[in-house]
Structure formats: C-alpha cells, structure tokens
Scaffold this active site. Structure first.
Site, PDB file in Angstrom:
ATOM      1  N   ASP A  78      -2.008  -5.271   3.666  1.00 46.50           N
ATOM      2  CA  ASP A  78      -2.138  -5.535   5.103  1.00 46.50           C
ATOM      3  C   ASP A  78      -2.944  -6.806   5.396  1.00 46.50           C
ATOM      4  OD1 ASP A  78      -0.614  -3.380   5.793  1.00 46.50           O
ATOM      5  OD2 ASP A  78      -2.297  -2.052   6.253  1.00 46.50           O
ATOM      6  N   ARG A 107      -3.552  -3.115  13.772  1.00 41.71           N
ATOM      7  CA  ARG A 107      -5.014  -3.275  13.767  1.00 41.71           C
ATOM      8  C   ARG A 107      -5.324  -4.723  14.122  1.00 41.71           C
ATOM      9  NH1 ARG A 107      -4.058   0.022   9.210  1.00 41.71           N
ATOM     10  NH2 ARG A 107      -4.765   2.163   9.570  1.00 41.71           N
ATOM     11  N   ASP A 118      -5.582  -7.920   6.921  1.00 40.87           N
ATOM     12  CA  ASP A 118      -6.946  -7.854   7.440  1.00 40.87           C
ATOM     13  C   ASP A 118      -7.904  -7.768   6.261  1.00 40.87           C
ATOM     14  OD1 ASP A 118      -6.559  -5.282   6.541  1.00 40.87           O
ATOM     15  OD2 ASP A 118      -6.557  -4.353   8.527  1.00 40.87           O
ATOM     16  N   TYR A 121       1.698  -5.589  13.420  1.00 40.77           N
ATOM     17  CA  TYR A 121       0.537  -4.932  12.820  1.00 40.77           C
ATOM     18  C   TYR A 121      -0.365  -4.343  13.902  1.00 40.77           C
ATOM     19  CZ  TYR A 121      -3.192  -4.080   9.458  1.00 40.77           C
ATOM     20  OH  TYR A 121      -4.130  -3.477   8.660  1.00 40.77           O
ATOM     21  N   GLU A 160      -9.561  -5.302   5.028  1.00 43.62           N
ATOM     22  CA  GLU A 160      -9.307  -4.148   4.169  1.00 43.62           C
ATOM     23  C   GLU A 160      -8.137  -4.429   3.233  1.00 43.62           C
ATOM     24  OE1 GLU A 160     -11.107  -0.577   3.200  1.00 43.62           O
ATOM     25  OE2 GLU A 160     -11.609  -1.883   4.880  1.00 43.62           O
ATOM     26  N   GLU A 164       0.803  -1.225   0.000  1.00 41.91           N
ATOM     27  CA  GLU A 164       0.000   0.000   0.000  1.00 41.91           C
ATOM     28  C   GLU A 164       0.836   1.276   0.000  1.00 41.91           C
ATOM     29  OE1 GLU A 164      -2.341  -2.743   2.886  1.00 41.91           O
ATOM     30  OE2 GLU A 164      -0.270  -2.415   2.318  1.00 41.91           O
ATOM     31  N   HIS A 209      -4.856 -12.470  14.828  1.00 43.08           N
ATOM     32  CA  HIS A 209      -3.530 -11.890  14.722  1.00 43.08           C
ATOM     33  C   HIS A 209      -2.816 -11.947  16.064  1.00 43.08           C
ATOM     34  CE1 HIS A 209      -5.327 -10.627  11.062  1.00 43.08           C
ATOM     35  NE2 HIS A 209      -6.002  -9.621  11.574  1.00 43.08           N
TER      36      HIS A 209
END
Length: 693
Positions: free
Chosen positions: A82, A304, A84, A302, A86, A9, A349
C-alpha cells in the site's frame, strides 16, 4: 522460466493485479506484516539507540519460505504494498525477512487498482523510501515504549491484562472528559414565545414568528414561567405590523470528496457502520471485486488518505457525466478544487473516489453485497456531487413589530431551495439535527402590512449539556486535534471498546467504570503523556521524520528520559486500586473490597491472599425477568461484551443483548428492550418503535 515476482499484502489484491499484469508476472500475497517486535519481550535496546529486535510474526514462516522460493528464479522483484508508511514498512520488512537484498528490487506505488494506474506504476518504479520506513518504525517503537512501561503499572494497581496505548489513552480521555462535563452540567430553565399571525387585508394563510427581543437589539431573557406569562399578557394586546422584509439568495457549496475521517463519519451517520466496518468494506472495494465480464476490478481509490485532491482526469470524467446526465445547468463553469485545512494533512494522495464514474451504483449492484453497495454508493455520490453546481437557497427574513408599552421584535425566517444543484444527488449528513418545528411557508408580506394575532405559544426549555461522542464525532475530534492519522482512526476506536474502557450504547460512546479508573490514573500521573497537545506534537514529529526533516533516534531519546523518570515515580507512589465496602467477609470477618477482574468488578476479601474469598457484584436493572421472578442484571460474555441475564441463572437462562426497559409493552405487557441503534421492541410480540438508521 523466470518471471517477475510481485509482492502485495492480500490475496484479493493479488487476484486483481494478476489480471492486469499478465503471464510475465507472478503475484504473491504476504498477508500483511511478516515481522514485528516480539509479543512477550520488550524488543527495544534503549541503550543502543533504541535498536529494535524484530521477529517473524506468528504463522508467517511459511509465507516467507514461499516468497524465498519464488524469488530464486525471479528476474526482478516488485514491491507493490500500500502507498503509505505502513505499506512502505511492510515492503522493507519483507526484504529483510526473506533476504531479498541481492535481487533487483523495485518499489511500485499506485492509489487505485486499475489497468492504467498499474501500467503507470510499473513503468516508473522507485527504491524503498527509508524516511517513510523510519517514521513507521519510530511510531511502533514509541508505542512499545509507552505500552510496555505503562501497562504493567495497570496490571499491578488495577487488574491484570490491562493495557495503556499512547494514542488510545488520549482518545479515552476525550470520552471520559466529555462524560464528566455532561455529569457536572447544571441545566438552566428558559422559555420561548411564538406568535401565530395572519395578514389582515387581504387575509392569507397564517404563519409563526418567534420573539427575538426589543427593537434596538436588546434581548429578553425569560427564565421562568411567571415572567413569561406576564409578557404573554402584554403581547396579547399589542399591535402587530411588518417592520421589514429581506430576501437573499445564497449559494450552498457541495462537500469535497471523502478523506478517511469524513468517510468514517458519514458512514456512521448514514449507514450506521462503525469505523472498523467502514475500513474493512472500503478495503474490499479498493483491492478489487469480480464485476461480471470485467473480472476483478478495484472500484475505489486508496482509502487511507487525508487529501481532498482529485486527479484532472477524474474531474474531467465527472464533469462529462454530470453534463450528460443532468444537463449544463448542473455543471459549474470551472472544475472545483478543494483545499485541506485539517492539522497535519499531508496532501500526498488523492481523495477517496470511484475509479470510474461510469460505474454507477446500479450497474455494480448485482455483484456487491449490501454493505459494499451502500458504501460504494456513498463514495460515488459524494465524488460526483462535489463537481456539480451549487445549490441556490432563497432566504426570506421578516421582522415584525409588536407595539404595546414597549416595542418588541418578532422574527420569521424561511429558506427555500430555488435551484437544487448538487442536492439533487447528495447532501452531507449532520451530527446535530436541526429541528424546523414544522414551520410552514411564509405568505407574501411587505413592509407596513398590518397583522392580526391569532395565538401565542410559550414553551419551556432547558439548556442541554454537550452530547456524548459517537464514533463519527470522536473521529472528527481526533482529526481536528491532530491526533492519529488516517490509518489509525479505526484501530483507536476499536481498541478502547475491545479493552472494555468504552461502551457503545444507543450509538453513543460512554466510558465504563474501568475506563474512568484507568483514564484518571494515567491523567494524574502522566499528565503530559496523555495530553492532547503532546500527542499532536508527537504526530507532527513523526511527519517530520517521514519528510526527512527529523531523525528518529534523537526524537525518541528526547521523549524517553523524562518518561522513564515519570514511570519510576509512579511505580512507587500509585497505590493498588480497591474500593472499600460495608460488607464483611463471611469466612474471616475482614472488610470486603471491590476489585477488577477480566470480566469486570468483583468483591474480594481485604485479607487476600490469606483469605481468598471472592464473589461477583450484581448490577441490577430494576426490571423483572420475563421468564421467572428474578431480576435482569448486567453480565459479561467471555469476550467482555455487556449483556443482560436473569439473576437466577443457571436456574433461569433468559438473556438479551439489548437493554431492558422498565415500561411494559403497550400491546401485550411483555418485556421491552432497546438496541444500541435505538430500536425498541418487545421480546414476546412483534411490537416495534424507533429508528435504526
């Protein structure tokens, strides 16, 4: 020469990965999402299984073209977004937008950007998980259905430009409901009595004990000064003696490593960083920063996540560090394991932790900004302390009999740290600060000791309403209620403030008048949609979609039919919002009404559009301008942020972001202002008071 193409990203993440992957890989940043629903169109075909129409996001055509060009000669494409929902959706959109389907596609997932983690991820790639993509699509479409239908209602009935988000509306309701409870709260008077006592033989230092009630367990309610003074007179002649002494040692356990919500809460309590600031800084620490000779290094895992799980290797490294740094006494016999109990936790996670315990804050300090270092230190200390020995707390409780016509019970309790354990390094912050009232240590006492009364102290109190939310306590409430997920807490808090529904004053979240109006309208006509239970249930359904237990189209269909009926009913029944005033339009004689515009309230002629007379409403503070004879009034910047300026503007240009206070500076009699952090300062001299931490 063909190479493997890796897509991430951000440029920072790309730089860090390039350092680890070597010359056989080209790393390209997509700069986030490349596709989304259209900005100015509905973009969802409700009659065709809610089929979405995606368009390339503004400014992303060049990025897509560059990825296409790089992909022409690529041996394989690694999607390293990432870990997740998203991130999964970003990878899928990249494939669709750049038409990469014909090339060998490999999805790689890692929760820390270190050489070891990257090596493991690239040696074990997988396919894009469409269950995660479907869950993200369902959330996006659900939010579009709600926002696209409710926002126009607000435009027509309140003012243009407003928006109503599905989850944000519930967060706003929490703030509005809390403010209403505070406003409706009726404070009740009560009194407490403390005795200052001293041991008679031999004389020792004095100590204080509080009146608890009568022996036998009955409490005494002191609701007014008259009753309190009568009891004081009786207690002055009482005989005091120690009834019992109990000593207990209890273990206090360390807090688990951070998850997203607890990091945001603690960063607010200790660093006064907003949720948005916290996540931005954490993103920098995760994606990698230049650390001297090491080059670009990801400093944390990470950020989140809703799991407190920690990898065995990270636990082992933490225990080795603790043993060498603090000694064997500070190491528990076995590693600690933490279980999540929050509604909706995925356990997918790891917790947020340093990628290397050996990277102590002092070692990385020269390479980080102030806020990066402060947040990294918090994360590092929390992780290390979570594997340290428990603190041992000795608590002494002394019950004292005051014998007169009745037998009264006084109690003194003190806690002393016998062994600090993890407290040597870290102690979790609190939202409700305990007040010890300056109570000193207890002397050595035993059952039967006779005591002498030195003084009695009575104090008036009033019951307090529930406190206003801070960012920390609102995030905690959202988490406990199952509203939102780790990736959404910060956007939720930002949106309700950016839209002008909530203001942050002295660190507390207060609903604006606009926020009260919007929340009231939505709560009245869309009770289920903005309810806590309904929103939490929708989050659970999204989780089920991600887990493959529920299909997204039937879920949306079940929601949309009754929702559409509510919208149709509300459209025909909700009146246009305006408040009548006693003022009369000076142009046509009709009554003036209060309406809302982009910069807050204003007064408009009720004959609009025939009469277009309008004027701003001035909200005074009662504080004189320090530059002239005008009054300081509330004003709004172009972005809608509250500030205070002179009522005689533009003749006088005095303005301040901080709230003006009515009392003058004690040093120079100038204007005092108070910032949202609670700092009081003078605008004319260097006088300051209060805390900003």
């Amino acid at each position: 020469m063909s190479k493997n193409l890796v897509i991430v990203e951000s440029p920072a993440k790309a730089r860090t990965l390039s350092q680890f992957l070597g010359k056989d890989y080209t790393v390209k940043a997509s700069l986030g999402h490349v596709r989304d629903l259209p900005e100015k169109e509905f973009g969802v075909d409700v009659d065709n299984d809610f089929s979405p129409t995606y368009v390339v996001s503004r400014g992303k055509n060049k990025v897509i073209s560059e990825i296409k060009e790089k992909a022409k000669n690529a041996t394989a494409i690694y999607l390293a977004t990432d870990p997740d929902r998203e991130g999964e959706a970003i990878s899928w959109h990249l494939v669709q937008a750049a038409r990469l389907n014909k090339l060998p596609l490999k999805r790689v997932v890692f929760h820390e950007i270190t050489r070891e983690a990257i090596s493991r991820a690239f040696s074990d790639p997988r396919h894009i998980d469409m269950k995660l993509v479907d869950a993200q699509q369902a959330r996006r479409i659900l939010d579009r259905l709600v926002g696209y239908k409710l926002s126009p209602l607000l435009w027509k009935r309140v003012r243009p430009g407003l928006s109503a988000g599905r989850v944000q509306s519930v967060a706003l309701k929490l703030v509005v409901d809390r403010a209403a409870k505070i406003s409706d709260f009726v404070s009740e008077e009560y009194w407490t009595i403390e005795a200052e006592l001293v041991k008679k033989n031999p004389t020792t230092s004095s100590f204080k004990a509080e009146l608890v009630g009568l022996f036998g367990g009955d409490r005494i309610e002191l609701k007014d000064e008259k009753r309190t003074k009568e009891l004081e007179a009786e207690l002055k002649d009482a005989r005091y003696a120690v009834s019992s002494v109990s000593e207990k040692r209890a273990a206090r356990q360390p807090a688990p490593p951070f998850i997203t919500s607890t990091l945001q809460q603690e960063a607010w309590r200790k660093l006064r960083l907003s949720a948005k600031q916290t996540m931005s800084i954490a993103q920098q620490l995760y994606e990698g920063l230049p650390i001297g000779e090491e080059g670009h290094v990801g400093l944390i895992t990470y950020m989140r996540t809703d799991s407190t799980r920690v990898s065995p290797s990270a636990i082992s490294n933490a225990r080795s560090y603790i043993s060498s740094k603090y000694g064997a006494d500070y190491l528990p016999p076995s590693p600690r394991r933490f279980a999540r109990k929050v509604k909706g936790a995925q356990e997918a996670h790891e917790a947020i932790r340093p990628t290397s315990i050996q990277r102590e804050p002092a070692k990385v300090k020269p390479h980080l900004t102030r806020d990066q270092l402060r947040l990294y230190t918090l994360i590092w200390q929390r992780m290390v302390s979570s594997q340290m020995a428990s603190a041992q707390i000795d608590t002494t409780t002394v019950d004292i009999e005051a014998k007169s016509a009745k037998r009264y019970l006084f109690r003194a309790r003190r806690a002393v740290v016998a062994f600090p354990g993890f407290l040597t390094l870290y102690q979790e912050g609190r939202d409700d600060v305990e007040d010890e009232n300056g109570k000193g240590p207890l002397p050595k006492l035993a059952k039967g000791d006779q005591l002498k009364l030195l003084a009695l102290f009575s104090e008036q109190h009033f019951t307090q309403p529930p406190p206003q939310y801070t960012e920390a306590t609102l995030v905690r409430a959202l988490e406990e209620l199952g509203i939102g997920r780790p990736s959404t807490y910060a956007p939720i808090l930002s949106l309700i403030q950016e839209r002008g529904y909530v203001e942050r004053r002295n660190g507390r979240l207060e609903p604006t008048e606009l926020g009260n109006i919007v929340s009231g309208l939505l709560s009245e006509h869309f009770t289920d949609i903005v309810s806590v239970d309904f929103t939490a249930q929708m989050e659970e359904k999204l989780d089920q979609i991600a887990g493959g237990k529920l299909k997204w189209v039937p879920m949306l269909r079940e929601f949309y039919s009754p929702f559409e009926e509510l919208v149709a009913k509300a459209t025909s029944t909700i009146p246009k919002f305006s408040e009548p005033t006693d003022e009369v339009c000076e142009l046509c004689g009709r009554p003036m009404v209060i309406k809302w515009g982009r910069r807050g309230k204003f007064m408009s002629c009720s004959g609009f559009p025939k009469c277009k007379n309008a004027k701003p409403i001035q909200v005074g503070t009662g504080v004189k301008c320090p530059k002239c004879s005008g009054e300081l009034i509330e004003r709004r910047s172009k972005k809608g942020k509250l500030f205070y300026g002179c009522s005689r503007y533009p003749e006088c240009d005095f303005a301040t972001w901080d709230k003006p206070l009515p009392q003058p500076c004690p040093r120079c009699k100038g204007l005092l202002t108070q910032s949202w952090k609670g700092l009081v300062k003078c605008t004319q001299c260097d006088y300051k008071e209060g805390q900003t931490s």
